[in-house]
Design an enzyme around this catalytic site. Structure first.
Site, PDB file in Angstrom:
ATOM      1  CB  CYS A  36      -0.941   0.014   1.199  1.00  0.00           C
ATOM      2  SG  CYS A  36      -0.093   0.161   2.775  1.00  0.00           S
ATOM      3  CB  CYS A 109      -3.443  -0.047   9.250  1.00  0.00           C
ATOM      4  SG  CYS A 109      -4.224   0.048   7.625  1.00  0.00           S
TER       5      CYS A 109
HETATM    6 FE1  FES Z   1      -1.627   0.186   4.303  1.00  0.00          FE
HETATM    7 FE2  FES Z   1      -3.090   1.534   5.965  1.00  0.00          FE
HETATM    8  S1  FES Z   1      -3.577   1.071   3.905  1.00  0.00           S
HETATM    9  S2  FES Z   1      -1.105   0.761   6.327  1.00  0.00           S
END
Ligand code: FES
Length: 137
Positions: A36, A109
């Site tokens: 991400c 996360c």
């Molecule tokens: Fe990857 Fe939040 S979307 S850490």
């Protein structure tokens, strides 16, 4: 319809109490999720006394989504005043639980926050070992 994020996630995202940098930290945990692209850095100051090492100060800098920022702030809150061993026992599920709830797609996360604090503690221990070695030579 239930809101996507819990009230706690929104609160820690909008009003984090532990955001910032510590100058001359004892340990830094620098992590990134390559999928991400979110980046998280956690700084710690450690106080030694009575045979224990306690996290006396902790801050974070995170570039990422709302749950990444909320998880960073929450892990800082959870480890402050804890021994290193206690902090190492905190897992991503504990962080997610404290935040009320995280959507399944955002559980990584909290994993990033777990990785960051563990990296900061490891960094502190490595520095300490090097200093101990220098003193012996
Ligand atoms: Fe990857 Fe939040 S979307 S850490």
């Amino acid at each position: 319809m239930r809101p996507y994020y819990s009230k706690k996630v929104i609160k820690h995202f909008l009003h984090p109490k532990n955001f910032g940098e510590i100058r001359n930290p004892d340990g830094i945990g620098d992590t990134e999720n390559l999928r991400c692209g979110d980046v998280m850095k956690i700084y710690i100051k450690v106080k030694k006394g009575k045979g224990k090492e306690i996290i006396k100060e902790v801050k974070f800098e995170t570039m990422g989504c709302a749950p990444a920022i909320a998880s960073s702030d929450m892990i800082c809150q959870m480890v402050k005043g804890k021994t290193l061993d206690e902090a190492l026992k905190i897992g991503y599920k504990d962080i997610a639980d404290k935040l009320g709830r995280l959507p399944p797609l955002k559980i990584h996360c909290a994993k990033l926050a777990q990785t960051a604090i563990r990296a900061a503690i490891e960094n502190y221990k490595n520095k300490k070992d090097k200093n101990d070695q220098k003193r012996k030579t």
